[in-house]
Each structure stands twice: as structure tokens, then as C-alpha cells.
Design a protein around this motif. Structure first.
Motif, PDB file in Angstrom:
ATOM      1  N   ASP A  42       0.860  -1.179   0.000  1.00  0.00           N
ATOM      2  CA  ASP A  42       0.000   0.000   0.000  1.00  0.00           C
ATOM      3  C   ASP A  42       0.900   1.234   0.000  1.00  0.00           C
ATOM      4  O   ASP A  42       1.818   1.333   0.822  1.00  0.00           O
ATOM      5  CB  ASP A  42      -0.873  -0.026   1.263  1.00  0.00           C
ATOM      6  CG  ASP A  42      -1.948   1.044   1.272  1.00  0.00           C
ATOM      7  OD1 ASP A  42      -1.676   2.182   0.837  1.00  0.00           O
ATOM      8  OD2 ASP A  42      -3.055   0.755   1.750  1.00  0.00           O
ATOM      9  N   ALA A  43       0.663   2.154  -0.915  1.00  0.00           N
ATOM     10  CA  ALA A  43       1.511   3.340  -1.033  1.00  0.00           C
ATOM     11  C   ALA A  43       1.564   4.157   0.252  1.00  0.00           C
ATOM     12  O   ALA A  43       2.515   4.900   0.481  1.00  0.00           O
ATOM     13  CB  ALA A  43       1.016   4.223  -2.182  1.00  0.00           C
ATOM     14  N   ARG A  44       0.561   4.000   1.110  1.00  0.00           N
ATOM     15  CA  ARG A  44       0.520   4.764   2.362  1.00  0.00           C
ATOM     16  C   ARG A  44       1.392   4.144   3.449  1.00  0.00           C
ATOM     17  O   ARG A  44       1.676   4.801   4.462  1.00  0.00           O
ATOM     18  CB  ARG A  44      -0.924   4.846   2.875  1.00  0.00           C
ATOM     19  CG  ARG A  44      -1.884   5.546   1.921  1.00  0.00           C
ATOM     20  CD  ARG A  44      -3.320   5.320   2.351  1.00  0.00           C
ATOM     21  NE  ARG A  44      -3.672   3.899   2.310  1.00  0.00           N
ATOM     22  CZ  ARG A  44      -4.859   3.409   2.683  1.00  0.00           C
ATOM     23  NH1 ARG A  44      -5.794   4.248   3.122  1.00  0.00           N
ATOM     24  NH2 ARG A  44      -5.099   2.118   2.609  1.00  0.00           N
ATOM     25  N   ASN A  97       4.253  11.335   1.982  1.00  0.00           N
ATOM     26  CA  ASN A  97       5.263  11.291   3.046  1.00  0.00           C
ATOM     27  C   ASN A  97       6.078  10.007   2.989  1.00  0.00           C
ATOM     28  O   ASN A  97       7.285  10.012   3.262  1.00  0.00           O
ATOM     29  CB  ASN A  97       4.606  11.435   4.424  1.00  0.00           C
ATOM     30  CG  ASN A  97       4.404  12.890   4.803  1.00  0.00           C
ATOM     31  OD1 ASN A  97       5.277  13.717   4.568  1.00  0.00           O
ATOM     32  ND2 ASN A  97       3.261  13.208   5.379  1.00  0.00           N
ATOM     33  N   GLU A  98       5.443   8.898   2.668  1.00  0.00           N
ATOM     34  CA  GLU A  98       6.174   7.648   2.521  1.00  0.00           C
ATOM     35  C   GLU A  98       7.138   7.721   1.334  1.00  0.00           C
ATOM     36  O   GLU A  98       8.261   7.226   1.400  1.00  0.00           O
ATOM     37  CB  GLU A  98       5.210   6.471   2.343  1.00  0.00           C
ATOM     38  CG  GLU A  98       4.621   5.947   3.634  1.00  0.00           C
ATOM     39  CD  GLU A  98       5.683   5.284   4.500  1.00  0.00           C
ATOM     40  OE1 GLU A  98       5.838   4.056   4.442  1.00  0.00           O
ATOM     41  OE2 GLU A  98       6.375   6.026   5.248  1.00  0.00           O
ATOM     42  N   LEU A  99       6.690   8.333   0.247  1.00  0.00           N
ATOM     43  CA  LEU A  99       7.567   8.516  -0.906  1.00  0.00           C
ATOM     44  C   LEU A  99       8.785   9.353  -0.521  1.00  0.00           C
ATOM     45  O   LEU A  99       9.912   9.033  -0.894  1.00  0.00           O
ATOM     46  CB  LEU A  99       6.794   9.187  -2.038  1.00  0.00           C
ATOM     47  CG  LEU A  99       7.391   9.037  -3.442  1.00  0.00           C
ATOM     48  CD1 LEU A  99       7.238   7.615  -3.947  1.00  0.00           C
ATOM     49  CD2 LEU A  99       6.750  10.016  -4.408  1.00  0.00           C
ATOM     50  N   LYS A 100       8.526  10.395   0.249  1.00  0.00           N
ATOM     51  CA  LYS A 100       9.627  11.252   0.703  1.00  0.00           C
ATOM     52  C   LYS A 100      10.569  10.489   1.635  1.00  0.00           C
ATOM     53  O   LYS A 100      11.797  10.610   1.526  1.00  0.00           O
ATOM     54  CB  LYS A 100       9.069  12.484   1.423  1.00  0.00           C
ATOM     55  CG  LYS A 100      10.150  13.443   1.925  1.00  0.00           C
ATOM     56  CD  LYS A 100       9.545  14.686   2.542  1.00  0.00           C
ATOM     57  CE  LYS A 100       8.860  14.392   3.850  1.00  0.00           C
ATOM     58  NZ  LYS A 100       8.410  15.620   4.541  1.00  0.00           N
ATOM     59  N   ARG A 101      10.000   9.702   2.522  1.00  0.00           N
ATOM     60  CA  ARG A 101      10.818   8.987   3.507  1.00  0.00           C
ATOM     61  C   ARG A 101      11.826   8.051   2.851  1.00  0.00           C
ATOM     62  O   ARG A 101      12.977   7.966   3.274  1.00  0.00           O
ATOM     63  CB  ARG A 101       9.905   8.180   4.441  1.00  0.00           C
ATOM     64  CG  ARG A 101      10.651   7.419   5.539  1.00  0.00           C
ATOM     65  CD  ARG A 101       9.713   6.594   6.400  1.00  0.00           C
ATOM     66  NE  ARG A 101       9.087   5.496   5.673  1.00  0.00           N
ATOM     67  CZ  ARG A 101       9.684   4.336   5.408  1.00  0.00           C
ATOM     68  NH1 ARG A 101      10.934   4.120   5.809  1.00  0.00           N
ATOM     69  NH2 ARG A 101       9.034   3.383   4.756  1.00  0.00           N
ATOM     70  N   VAL A 102      11.404   7.340   1.818  1.00  0.00           N
ATOM     71  CA  VAL A 102      12.275   6.333   1.216  1.00  0.00           C
ATOM     72  C   VAL A 102      13.218   6.908   0.156  1.00  0.00           C
ATOM     73  O   VAL A 102      14.112   6.202  -0.315  1.00  0.00           O
ATOM     74  CB  VAL A 102      11.456   5.169   0.610  1.00  0.00           C
ATOM     75  CG1 VAL A 102      10.599   4.509   1.683  1.00  0.00           C
ATOM     76  CG2 VAL A 102      10.592   5.634  -0.563  1.00  0.00           C
ATOM     77  N   THR A 103      13.021   8.177  -0.204  1.00  0.00           N
ATOM     78  CA  THR A 103      13.855   8.824  -1.217  1.00  0.00           C
ATOM     79  C   THR A 103      15.001   9.585  -0.551  1.00  0.00           C
ATOM     80  O   THR A 103      14.807  10.232   0.479  1.00  0.00           O
ATOM     81  CB  THR A 103      13.017   9.795  -2.074  1.00  0.00           C
ATOM     82  OG1 THR A 103      11.900   9.083  -2.637  1.00  0.00           O
ATOM     83  CG2 THR A 103      13.837  10.400  -3.197  1.00  0.00           C
TER      84      THR A 103
END
Length: 267
Positions: A95-97, A130-136
Motif C-alpha cells: 500500500d503506497a501509504r 510522506n512515505e515517498l519522501k521517507r524512502v527517497t
């Protein structure tokens, strides 16, 4: 989320990008333009992996994630079929979230070309970004797809019977206010969210990104089959596609496009 999984279990998402090649060609042009020459890339909400396969062909180390198990299985098969297995670090049902299985700041670039279509709740949209930001990684590139609200308003006005409940003005006016769309016909595109174009950059910047581009992935959607046939028969289709790619970043035509691509950098 079960409705979304059910929808994509019966929908040919790989074929959609074959049937609508302009969206893919425009997106890929700008993704290649901004990507670093090498590195680790996350394709989050990747579907069957159309973009992932191209990333793998270009030599990137790819992690693919999608909500629908069937699409992840298709992506695995495509990678094997194309002899690209070694370029993939993982194929994840996620899940993207909630990308809990992924460590922070590990990707040089991250794509999210689907999840924002379906997150109708503002809190959920924030979680996904925010998850996208966290892993980048800091300074890493992100590519996020959106659907513009104004385009769907006029699509509904043009073909009301095809986009029920947007077959009356009260429903269209409500959609204009909320951006939320739930198709009345069972099995059709549902649980969708459409952004106001002017809200996209402020939203992404509030989540910690520097905006680099906002472009229309499929301005060519305004052209019907007869139009495409005309330019194809004249032998000028390639010139038409080049024009669409060149004009994709023109802010005055973003509302014509059925999909938008945001390109940003993690601060």
C-alpha cells in the motif's frame, strides 16, 4: 482498497498504455530527462511494470511495488520474459501509504504514477507522499502522477452517460467542489480523486519537495481517432508526437490533459 484491487484484477493496465501511447511517451521523455544517470529507483504503484521495465533496460536497480497482487505477478513475469530479472531488487505487494518494508532514504529517484488517483481522503494522500519522501534520498527526484479535475468535468459534460453519476449538473457541481468520483456502473473506474491543477505544486511543496516541472502527460487525449488517422496517413505522426512532448510543460494547456506528471526534488 478492495474495490481498487478488484478493478485492477480485471483491467488490462499494460494494454492501456499501449492503447494510449502518448501518455507513456511523454512521461518517459521527461522521466529520462530528469533521472540521474544511474542508481536505485522505486516504482511505487507500478501496476504491471511498464515503466519499471524501461528503467531496468536503462540499467537502473529497480524496486517495484503495487497494491494489487495480480499486477505484481504480471510484472515478475514481464521481467523474466525480457531477461531483466537481475535489474530488479524486489517485487512487493504494498500500500503506497505504508511502505514499512522499505528503509528510509535508499532511492535516488521514486515514481508514484497511480496511487494519487485513488486516495480520496486528504490524510491518505499526505501519507502516501510522506512515505515517498521517507524512502527517497535527500536531493532525490520524485515523479508523481495526478488527474486534473477540470478535465474530468468536461469529459463528463461531453459523455454524461459514460460517466454516471456525472450525468446531471448537480452531480457535476458536487464533483467540482470535492474532486471525488465514484462510478455508478459496477466494475468501472471508481474510488477516484481529481486535483485542482493550482493545488498540486503547493501540496507537494508543503510535503517537503522543490517543484521542478508540472506537465500534461496526455494533451493528445483531446484528439479523436479520426484526427490521429489523418496525421498518421500523412506520415506526420512522429512530428505530432514531438509537438505534444514539447508543449507538455505549457501551463496554459494542462487542463486539456487527462493525466499530469509532477516532477520534484526532495529538500
Amino acid at each position: 482498497m478492495n474495490e481498487i484491487i478488484s478493478y485492477y484484477n480485471q483491467f488490462d493496465e499494460w494494454g492501456r498504455l499501449d492503447r494510449e501511447p502518448i501518455e507513456y511517451k511523454v512521461n518517459w521523455h521527461y522521466i529520462k530527462k530528469y533521472l540521474p544517470p544511474s542508481g536505485k529507483v522505486l516504482d511505487n504503484g507500478a501496476g504491471p511494470g511498464k515503466y519499471s521495465m524501461e528503467l531496468a533496460k536503462e540499467g537502473y536497480n529497480v524496486t517495484l511495488a503495487d497494491l494489487t497482487p495480480r499486477l505484481v505477478d504480471i510484472a515478475k513475469s514481464k521481467a523474466s520474459e525480457l531477461n531483466l530479472d537481475k535489474q530488479f531488487k524486489d517485487f512487493l505487494v504494498a500500500d503506497a501509504r505504508e511502505l514499512n518494508m522499505l528503509e528510509a532514504e535508499q532511492f535516488d529517484a521514486s515514481l508514484m504514477l497511480g496511487p494519487m488517483y485513488h486516495l480520496q481522503d486528504e490524510i491518505d494522500r499526505g501519507k502516501a507522499v510522506n512515505e515517498l519522501k521517507r524512502v527517497t534520498k535527500k536531493g532525490g527526484l520524485i515523479f508523481v502522477a495526478f488527474m486534473p479535475r477540470v478535465r474530468h468535468i468536461f469529459t463528463s459534460l461531453l459523455n454524461p452517460e459514460n460517466w454516471r453519476p456525472n450525468d446531471n449538473m448537480d452531480a457535476i457541481n458536487l464533483f467540482s467542489e470535492t474532486g471525488c468520483f465514484n462510478h455508478s456502473d459496477r466494475g468501472r473506474f471508481t474510488g477516484a480523486y481529481y486535483f485542482n491543477i493550482e493545488d498540486i505544486k503547493p501540496f507537494m511543496e508543503s510535503q517537503g519537495f522543490e517543484s521542478l516541472e508540472l506537465l500534461g502527460s496526455n494533451v493528445g487525449a483531446i484528439l479523436n481517432k479520426g484526427s490521429w488517422d489523418y496525421w498518421r496517413d500523412k506520415g506526420e505522426e512522429d512530428q505530432l508526437v514531438k509537438l505534444i512532448i514539447d508543449k507538455a510543460t505549457d501551463p496554459y494547456i494542462l487542463g486539456i490533459s487527462s493525466h499530469l506528471l509532477y516532477i520534484g526534488k526532495k529538500k
